[in-house]
Design a protein around this motif. Structure first.
Motif, PDB file in Angstrom:
ATOM      1  N   GLU A 389       0.842  -1.208   0.000  1.00 25.89           N
ATOM      2  CA  GLU A 389       0.000   0.000   0.000  1.00 25.89           C
ATOM      3  C   GLU A 389       0.872   1.251   0.000  1.00 25.89           C
ATOM      4  OE1 GLU A 389      -3.094   0.152  -0.402  1.00 25.89           O
ATOM      5  OE2 GLU A 389      -3.992  -1.759   0.219  1.00 25.89           O
ATOM      6  N   LEU A 390       1.939   1.217   0.816  1.00 26.34           N
ATOM      7  CA  LEU A 390       2.849   2.367   0.892  1.00 26.34           C
ATOM      8  C   LEU A 390       3.518   2.610  -0.465  1.00 26.34           C
ATOM      9  CD1 LEU A 390       4.265   4.579   2.472  1.00 26.34           C
ATOM     10  CD2 LEU A 390       5.868   2.862   3.349  1.00 26.34           C
ATOM     11  N   ALA A 391       3.928   1.505  -1.139  1.00 29.91           N
ATOM     12  CA  ALA A 391       4.579   1.623  -2.443  1.00 29.91           C
ATOM     13  C   ALA A 391       3.630   2.259  -3.450  1.00 29.91           C
ATOM     14  CB  ALA A 391       5.039   0.254  -2.928  1.00 29.91           C
ATOM     15  N   ILE A 392       2.361   1.832  -3.414  1.00 21.91           N
ATOM     16  CA  ILE A 392       1.379   2.407  -4.348  1.00 21.91           C
ATOM     17  C   ILE A 392       1.277   3.904  -4.111  1.00 21.91           C
ATOM     18  CG2 ILE A 392      -1.063   2.448  -4.986  1.00 21.91           C
ATOM     19  CD1 ILE A 392      -1.083  -0.589  -4.171  1.00 21.91           C
ATOM     20  N   LYS A 393       1.247   4.291  -2.808  1.00 30.03           N
ATOM     21  CA  LYS A 393       1.085   5.708  -2.483  1.00 30.03           C
ATOM     22  C   LYS A 393       2.326   6.512  -2.913  1.00 30.03           C
ATOM     23  CE  LYS A 393      -1.987   4.927   1.384  1.00 30.03           C
ATOM     24  NZ  LYS A 393      -1.840   4.330   2.732  1.00 30.03           N
ATOM     25  N   LEU A 394       3.524   5.902  -2.740  1.00 28.29           N
ATOM     26  CA  LEU A 394       4.749   6.645  -3.089  1.00 28.29           C
ATOM     27  C   LEU A 394       4.959   6.697  -4.606  1.00 28.29           C
ATOM     28  CD1 LEU A 394       7.323   5.378  -0.440  1.00 28.29           C
ATOM     29  CD2 LEU A 394       6.755   7.776  -0.889  1.00 28.29           C
ATOM     30  N   GLY A 395       4.740   5.560  -5.265  1.00 30.83           N
ATOM     31  CA  GLY A 395       5.055   5.477  -6.698  1.00 30.83           C
ATOM     32  C   GLY A 395       6.549   5.233  -6.889  1.00 30.83           C
ATOM     33  N   ILE A 396       6.889   4.676  -8.046  1.00 26.73           N
ATOM     34  CA  ILE A 396       8.269   4.268  -8.285  1.00 26.73           C
ATOM     35  C   ILE A 396       9.228   5.444  -8.277  1.00 26.73           C
ATOM     36  CG2 ILE A 396       7.878   4.252 -10.797  1.00 26.73           C
ATOM     37  CD1 ILE A 396      10.389   2.090  -8.779  1.00 26.73           C
ATOM     38  N   ASP A 397       8.798   6.615  -8.776  1.00 28.31           N
ATOM     39  CA  ASP A 397       9.723   7.751  -8.889  1.00 28.31           C
ATOM     40  C   ASP A 397      10.201   8.224  -7.522  1.00 28.31           C
ATOM     41  OD1 ASP A 397       9.378   7.681 -11.633  1.00 28.31           O
ATOM     42  OD2 ASP A 397       7.575   8.946 -11.489  1.00 28.31           O
ATOM     43  N   ARG A 398       9.275   8.380  -6.588  1.00 27.05           N
ATOM     44  CA  ARG A 398       9.682   8.857  -5.265  1.00 27.05           C
ATOM     45  C   ARG A 398      10.465   7.786  -4.506  1.00 27.05           C
ATOM     46  NH1 ARG A 398       4.524  12.387  -3.209  1.00 27.05           N
ATOM     47  NH2 ARG A 398       3.362  10.507  -3.781  1.00 27.05           N
ATOM     48  N   MET A 399      10.065   6.508  -4.735  1.00 22.45           N
ATOM     49  CA  MET A 399      10.829   5.430  -4.106  1.00 22.45           C
ATOM     50  C   MET A 399      12.284   5.451  -4.596  1.00 22.45           C
ATOM     51  SD  MET A 399       7.995   2.427  -4.165  1.00 22.45           S
ATOM     52  CE  MET A 399       9.062   1.087  -4.485  1.00 22.45           C
ATOM     53  N   HIS A 400      12.413   5.637  -5.903  1.00 24.39           N
ATOM     54  CA  HIS A 400      13.763   5.645  -6.485  1.00 24.39           C
ATOM     55  C   HIS A 400      14.607   6.780  -5.915  1.00 24.39           C
ATOM     56  CE1 HIS A 400      16.730   6.842  -9.607  1.00 24.39           C
ATOM     57  NE2 HIS A 400      16.973   5.543  -9.576  1.00 24.39           N
ATOM     58  N   ALA A 421      27.766  -1.800  -8.313  1.00 26.61           N
ATOM     59  CA  ALA A 421      26.852  -0.697  -7.986  1.00 26.61           C
ATOM     60  C   ALA A 421      25.475  -1.186  -7.581  1.00 26.61           C
ATOM     61  CB  ALA A 421      26.739   0.251  -9.176  1.00 26.61           C
ATOM     62  N   GLY A 422      25.165  -2.464  -7.867  1.00 24.40           N
ATOM     63  CA  GLY A 422      23.808  -2.912  -7.579  1.00 24.40           C
ATOM     64  C   GLY A 422      22.828  -2.195  -8.494  1.00 24.40           C
ATOM     65  N   LEU A 423      21.532  -2.250  -8.123  1.00 27.88           N
ATOM     66  CA  LEU A 423      20.538  -1.629  -9.007  1.00 27.88           C
ATOM     67  C   LEU A 423      19.315  -1.234  -8.205  1.00 27.88           C
ATOM     68  CD1 LEU A 423      19.390  -1.048 -11.891  1.00 27.88           C
ATOM     69  CD2 LEU A 423      18.546  -3.408 -11.872  1.00 27.88           C
ATOM     70  N   PHE A 424      18.908   0.027  -8.329  1.00 27.81           N
ATOM     71  CA  PHE A 424      17.566   0.372  -7.862  1.00 27.81           C
ATOM     72  C   PHE A 424      16.815   0.920  -9.063  1.00 27.81           C
ATOM     73  CE2 PHE A 424      14.000   2.088  -5.734  1.00 27.81           C
ATOM     74  CZ  PHE A 424      13.832   1.232  -4.654  1.00 27.81           C
ATOM     75  N   PRO A 425      15.775   0.201  -9.499  1.00 28.59           N
ATOM     76  CA  PRO A 425      15.172   0.519 -10.804  1.00 28.59           C
ATOM     77  C   PRO A 425      14.391   1.834 -10.791  1.00 28.59           C
ATOM     78  CG  PRO A 425      13.881  -1.124  -9.670  1.00 28.59           C
ATOM     79  CD  PRO A 425      15.092  -0.903  -8.822  1.00 28.59           C
ATOM     80  N   SER A 426      14.157   2.349 -11.989  1.00 29.19           N
ATOM     81  CA  SER A 426      13.332   3.543 -12.176  1.00 29.19           C
ATOM     82  C   SER A 426      12.635   3.393 -13.516  1.00 29.19           C
ATOM     83  CB  SER A 426      14.199   4.792 -12.171  1.00 29.19           C
ATOM     84  OG  SER A 426      15.070   4.775 -13.280  1.00 29.19           O
ATOM     85  N   ARG A 427      11.632   4.242 -13.755  1.00 27.73           N
ATOM     86  CA  ARG A 427      10.960   4.239 -15.059  1.00 27.73           C
ATOM     87  C   ARG A 427      11.979   4.400 -16.177  1.00 27.73           C
ATOM     88  NH1 ARG A 427       5.425   5.255 -14.291  1.00 27.73           N
ATOM     89  NH2 ARG A 427       5.120   6.396 -12.368  1.00 27.73           N
ATOM     90  N   GLU A 428      12.833   5.410 -15.981  1.00 27.60           N
ATOM     91  CA  GLU A 428      13.817   5.754 -17.017  1.00 27.60           C
ATOM     92  C   GLU A 428      14.732   4.564 -17.287  1.00 27.60           C
ATOM     93  OE1 GLU A 428      17.787   6.946 -18.171  1.00 27.60           O
ATOM     94  OE2 GLU A 428      17.307   6.525 -16.072  1.00 27.60           O
ATOM     95  N   TRP A 429      15.178   3.884 -16.195  1.00 29.52           N
ATOM     96  CA  TRP A 429      16.056   2.720 -16.337  1.00 29.52           C
ATOM     97  C   TRP A 429      15.368   1.625 -17.135  1.00 29.52           C
ATOM     98  CZ3 TRP A 429      14.841  -2.195 -14.518  1.00 29.52           C
ATOM     99  CH2 TRP A 429      15.859  -3.172 -14.687  1.00 29.52           C
ATOM    100  N   LYS A 430      14.068   1.390 -16.826  1.00 31.79           N
ATOM    101  CA  LYS A 430      13.379   0.278 -17.474  1.00 31.79           C
ATOM    102  C   LYS A 430      13.196   0.554 -18.952  1.00 31.79           C
ATOM    103  CE  LYS A 430       9.814  -3.090 -17.251  1.00 31.79           C
ATOM    104  NZ  LYS A 430       8.372  -3.304 -17.178  1.00 31.79           N
ATOM    105  N   LEU A 431      12.873   1.819 -19.261  1.00 33.70           N
ATOM    106  CA  LEU A 431      12.686   2.194 -20.658  1.00 33.70           C
ATOM    107  C   LEU A 431      13.983   2.036 -21.444  1.00 33.70           C
ATOM    108  CD1 LEU A 431      10.056   3.137 -21.901  1.00 33.70           C
ATOM    109  CD2 LEU A 431      10.901   5.498 -21.785  1.00 33.70           C
ATOM    110  N   ARG A 432      15.064   2.425 -20.763  1.00 32.00           N
ATOM    111  CA  ARG A 432      16.351   2.401 -21.449  1.00 32.00           C
ATOM    112  C   ARG A 432      16.878   0.981 -21.606  1.00 32.00           C
ATOM    113  NH1 ARG A 432      21.190   3.759 -18.474  1.00 32.00           N
ATOM    114  NH2 ARG A 432      19.668   3.944 -16.912  1.00 32.00           N
ATOM    115  N   ARG A 433      16.811   0.206 -20.510  1.00 35.37           N
ATOM    116  CA  ARG A 433      17.446  -1.104 -20.535  1.00 35.37           C
ATOM    117  C   ARG A 433      16.521  -2.200 -21.036  1.00 35.37           C
ATOM    118  NH1 ARG A 433      22.312  -1.290 -17.959  1.00 35.37           N
ATOM    119  NH2 ARG A 433      22.427  -3.276 -19.068  1.00 35.37           N
ATOM    120  N   ARG A 434      15.229  -2.092 -20.696  1.00 32.49           N
ATOM    121  CA  ARG A 434      14.308  -3.171 -21.079  1.00 32.49           C
ATOM    122  C   ARG A 434      13.411  -2.762 -22.231  1.00 32.49           C
ATOM    123  NH1 ARG A 434      14.050  -7.332 -16.862  1.00 32.49           N
ATOM    124  NH2 ARG A 434      16.173  -7.199 -16.088  1.00 32.49           N
ATOM    125  N   LYS A 435      13.460  -1.512 -22.635  1.00 28.15           N
ATOM    126  CA  LYS A 435      12.615  -0.961 -23.712  1.00 28.15           C
ATOM    127  C   LYS A 435      11.127  -1.186 -23.394  1.00 28.15           C
ATOM    128  CE  LYS A 435      16.277  -0.281 -26.511  1.00 28.15           C
ATOM    129  NZ  LYS A 435      17.138   0.318 -25.457  1.00 28.15           N
TER     130      LYS A 435
END
Lengths: 645, 381
Positions: A389-400, A421-435
């Motif tokens: 529920e918290l994740a839904i409220k925050l959204g991926i951008d703020r979590m990132h 470096a590990g990885l914490f995903p973002s919209r931008e990352w997914k678009l770039r790496r996973r298209k």
């Protein structure tokens, strides 16, 4: 006079005079030729021949500097120099190499690897340079060699220093090891850097602090005769020994961490949150660093590098794992910071939930549900539904944004090589790496530390340290001080403060820390088994990271026994203590070991005990190996509050 | 004292100017100028031998003993009048030829060549003796004949020259046979051999060179090839020449100083105190000193030719001229080889190099020169 000829004495005399003059002229011309040639040699080319004469007689012998020692923070030796006798061969002086090797193998032990490695080096070294054949000759071998030394033309024994690691495998992943200098390392270093040296740091501190440890080569110019025998020293250029290093590692804590992991594969990192000093860094399985010093042979190296357990891999900073529930305190901070929840806001956990317009079920680890959970409950009991529920409220951008500020997804820049470096995903990352665009369901997985998120144990320790310090932070580092080997003067390595994380309401740090303390100390917390008898207060979070995604139709959690080892969950644990005055932050990962609270937390507790109390008070018996963990799982369900998260 | 009295008596009274040292020595049949020049060279040689032998006093003493023995032989030889040597020449020639044949049969081997004869009390090289016997015999042979030599005379001379040369060549000792040819050749040259014969002979040698090449031993060929390109094999055959050139060149104008030459001291230069001693001299004392040494050698040759010019019959003239020129050729061949102009042949630097029978035979030759010079005046009286 006689023989029927008449001699004209006067004319003969005249003729002789002419010939004598010609003879004189002849001598002068020949002398002129000699003088011309001598002028060419002694005047015109004199400088060239002077150089040649000096090249003949002068040899520059590099004098290798003594490599710096490595100590732990209390002065216990982690790496030292040991005198060693090395058997070397100068290829230029050998008439029949195979015959010589045959003779030598009768007095010293030469394995096939020794010989193949030697031949390999002979190809890569100038022929006038000595090539090591065997290192660390025993006294007996030395005696046998000396007895017959005149029979071994081209071979020689030299006394030198080799590296020794008193902790052996325990320190291997921090201290690293040295090995023979490769062609590439030689060509990349400034010229003359490795004059007289044969070893270079390959991993760990030995590599990352190579420049400090190495020292400066000296040289002596000696005069040698035509047979290469040194006659006298013409010149001496002083070198300088390498600096000693004091690591921030506490080897007692290191050993406890190593023992606590036992037979498990995994990593333990302990940091002093007040300075970023790394107190312990363990990665298991380890390896014997001494194998590499003499140049490892191909077979042993293949066995090590091909081992599925990857002993050479430094899990503490190269290994990336889903952080699982250990991200939940950081999630709670993000929720409070962005004001999407208050500490009192609650969620009702029924054990599972769905997103609007989707039939996909998002489950809590507790199938029966936690009931009503506020922030403290969510953290303490590790309720997945609360964080969905918290994740839904925050959204991926703020979590990132929030997680990245706490150090996830980028290197900590610790002074050790090969950090991931590990990885914490973002919209931008997914678009770039996973298209692909970002799906809302993915946000939920990220909210409980699953999905794309990958972290190193070091990152988790660093994140925990920053929470402990209420947003302050230091760059983690292993080298705490350096020491001049001659003057004994010690220079502290300055701590590097990171930009502090300022919350809008700094009380929110304390609210989350209190929830973490409840994890260890409040009834129902997932780590109460280590908090119950603790003489100091622990702020902790357990985690159990899924390695294999659960199928949608799976109603029940799988029991450990029924799962193949490589698909079993990783057990995670992060903590700092004392909660009110943090002195140590730890992160533990036990691979495929099951539940964080049951397996990883006791390991963390022992490490903290050792550092804070000077002894391990916690004694649950040795941590059980993976297969016998989870005594409550007899019926295939995991439902004990104690164990879950 | 006695000699002085005899001398004064011969000069015919005390009204003549006071005799100097030169006159005194001359009365003992010693030529002061030659003696001084020879002693200077030998003395300088001993200093360099000391350095090149690694500070060996015994080597210097040994050399000094040899030089004194040579001086003694020289003085003895100088006492007899030149006519004696003209008479003796055919006998000496015959004896030496016999010894050369003996070497072929029972000689000792050394360095792949048969050169030495062991007579029980002394070991020596008969070929060394031939260097003296050849100009003596040829000069004696030409003494009575009309000069310049006519073809028949020349043929006789060539036989005298050819037989021992071939014997020495098959030992094989290329260096000495060349020197014997040189000694004989200069005798003929001074006898007024026509230029067309000289040029013809040189042309014939040039034409025969390929055939001679075929007949050379491997090591001899290698020496010549090495001369052309010493760096082609710097550790093998070219090593001598390369190291010698380094030694000489690094000496520069003023040298590194006596005992300071690194090439010899550190054993880079082989044969440093024997055949290659000139390189040590040039390295330690530099080009200026080398010029002085060359000048002294030229003075010796000049004095020889002067004696030849003043000599009173053909035998004396030819012998004196040939001995002087042969001496110069020794010097030229040795230095030429050490500085890399000529192939490496085993010719020592006369009076300078350590050891060898050449010291005694050379000084015996100078004894004859002195005999020629000092007996001249007596004859004039």
């Amino acid at each position: 006079m006689a023989l029927g000829s008449i001699k004209n004495l006067h004319r003969e005399r005249e003729a002789f005079l002419a010939r004598a003059l010609f003879g004189t002229f002849f001598c002068l011309v020949l002398t002129g030729i000699l003088i011309a040639r001598l002028f060419d040699l002694q005047v015109l080319q004199s400088e060239y021949f002077q150089t040649r004469a000096n090249d003949n007689r002068m040899r520059v012998m590099p004098v290798a500097p003594v490599r710096g020692l490595i100590y732990d923070r209390h002065g216990a030796l982690l790496a030292q120099n040991k005198p060693a006798f090395m058997l070397e061969v100068v290829p230029e002086q050998v008439e029949n190499m195979d015959a010589l090797l045959g003779q030598l193998s009768k007095v010293v032990q030469l394995t096939d690897q020794d010989i193949s490695r030697f031949k390999d080096r002979v190809r890569k070294t100038p022929r006038y340079r000595p090539v090591p054949l065997r290192n660390n000759l025993t006294m007996e071998e030395l005696a046998r060699y000396e007895l017959d030394r005149y029979a071994f033309r081209g071979a020689d024994v030299s006394a030198g220093l080799t590296r020794n690691y008193p902790l052996g495998a325990s320190g291997a992943h921090i201290v690293g090891y040295v090995g023979g200098i490769s062609e590439k390392e030689l060509s990349e270093a400034p010229e003359n850097t490795y004059e007289g040296l044969s070893l270079v740091g390959k991993t760990g501190v030995e590599k990352s602090h190579e420049d400090t440890l190495r020292g400066k080569s000296g040289a002596k110019v000696i005069e040698a005769n035509a047979y290469g025998r040194p006659l006298r020293e013409l010149d001496y250029r002083r070198g300088y020994p390498g600096r000693n290093l004091y690591l921030s590692i506490d080897s007692k804590v290191q050993l406890v961490a190593e023992q606590a992991l036992g037979e498990l594969d995994g990593a333990v990192v302990a940091i002093d949150p007040r300075s970023g000093e790394v107190l312990a860094l363990v990665s298991k399985p380890g390896f014997d660093p001494h194998l590499f010093i003499e140049g490892i042979d191909a077979k042993t190296y293949k066995a090590l590098s091909g081992d599925p357990k990857r002993p050479l891999f430094n899990r503490a900073l190269q290994g990336t794992y889903p952080p699982g529930s250990t991200v939940k305190p950081a999630m709670a901070i993000a929720g409070l910071e962005y004001g999407v929840v208050t500490p009192e806001d609650g969620v009702y956990c029924r054990g599972e939930m769905t997103l609007p317009g989707s039939s996909r079920k998002y489950r809590c680890h507790k199938r029966s549900g936690h009931g009503f959970q506020d922030m403290v409950g969510g953290v303490m009991r590790s309720c997945d539904i609360y964080f969905y529920e918290l994740a839904i409220k925050l959204g991926i951008d703020r979590m990132h944004d929030s997680m990245t500020r706490l150090g996830l997804g980028h290197k900590t820049e610790v002074d050790l090589p090969l950090e991931n470096a590990g990885l914490f995903p973002s919209r931008e990352w997914k678009l770039r790496r996973r298209k692909e665009q970002w799906y809302p369901g993915e946000t939920l997985s990220i909210g409980i530390g699953q999905g794309y998120t990958l972290t190193t144990p070091l990152q988790l320790a660093q994140m925990t340290a920053r929470i402990a310090m209420r947003g302050k932070g230091f760059k983690p580092h292993v080298v705490y001080a350096t020491q001049d080997a001659i003057t004994r003067e010690v220079t502290r390595v300055p701590t590097e403060p990171l930009e502090p994380i300022e919350l809008k309401d700094n009380h929110n740090w304390q609210r989350v820390i209190d929830a973490m303390v409840d994890v260890a100390h409040a009834p129902g917390g997932t780590a109460t088994r280590i908090g119950r008898d603790s003489p100091y207060r622990i702020a902790a979070k357990t985690g159990t990271a899924q390695v294999a995604a659960m199928r949608q139709d799976e109603k029940k959690a799988r029991s450990l026994e029924s799962t193949p080892l490589h698909l079993r969950d990783h057990a995670l644990f992060v903590a700092f203590a004392p909660a009110e005055d943090p002195k140590i932050a730890v992160a533990v990962i036990a691979e495929h070991a099951g539940h964080g609270g049951a397996v990883a937390a006791p390991i963390g507790r022992q490490v903290m005990d050792m550092y804070l109390l000077g002894e391990v008070r916690y004694n649950p018996g040795a941590p059980a190996p993976a297969a016998s963990v989870a005594p409550v799982a007899a019926d295939g369900h995991v439902h004990s509050e104690d164990l879950e998260d | 004292m006695i000699a002085e009295v005899i001398y004064r008596a011969r000069r015919g009274g005390p009204d003549k100017p006071e005799p100097g040292m030169a006159d005194l020595l001359e009365s003992w049949h010693i030529d002061m100028w030659l003696l001084l020049l020879l002693a200077t060279v030998a003395g300088a040689g001993m200093f360099v031998i000391y350095s090149a032998s690694g500070h060996s006093i015994p080597a210097v003493v040994n050399q000094a003993e040899r030089f004194l023995l040579g001086l003694f032989v020289m003085a003895v030889v100088a006492q007899a009048p030149p006519e004696f040597y003209r008479m003796m020449a055919p006998w000496l020639y015959g004896l030496t030829l016999l010894l050369l044949l003996l070497v072929e049969v029972i000689g000792d081997h050394a360095m792949g060549a048969q050169r030495w004869l062991d007579l029980g009390f002394i070991r020596f090289q008969p070929s060394e003796l031939m260097k003296l016997a050849m100009p003596m015999t040829l000069a004696a042979f030409l003494h009575h004949r009309r000069l310049p030599p006519r073809p028949l005379t020349l043929l006789g001379a060539l036989v005298i020259l050819g037989v021992p040369t071939v014997l020495i060549m098959i030992q094989p000792d290329l260096g000495t046979s060349m020197l014997v040819i040189a000694a004989g050749g200069f005798t003929l040259f001074f006898a007024g051999l026509q230029w067309r014969w000289i040029l013809g002979a040189l042309a014939a040698v040039g034409a025969a060179a390929p055939i001679l090449w075929e007949r050379l031993h491997d090591y001899q060929r290698k020496r010549i090839l090495t001369l052309l390109d010493p760096e082609s094999d710097p550790l093998g055959a070219g090593y001598h020449i390369t190291q010698s050139k380094i030694a000489i060149g690094s000496g520069g104008l003023f040298g590194k100083g006596w005992l300071e030459g690194t090439q010899a001291k550190l054993d880079f230069l082989p044969e440093a105190h024997t055949d290659f001693i000139f390189a040590v001299f040039a390295e330690e004392l530099g080009m200026i000193s080398v010029m002085v040494l060359l000048a002294i050698y030229l003075c010796i040759v000049g004095r020889c030719l002067w004696i030849a010019v003043r000599a009173q019959d053909s035998f004396q003239r030819l012998l004196a001229g040939a001995l002087g020129m042969t001496f110069f050729i020794y010097v030229f061949i040795n230095i030429g080889m050490v500085i890399g102009l000529l192939p490496v042949v085993g010719v020592p630097l006369p009076l300078f190099s350590f050891g060898g029978t050449s010291m005694v035979s050379l000084l015996a030759g100078f004894g004859m020169l002195m005999s020629i010079h000092t007996h001249r005046k007596l004859l004039a009286n």
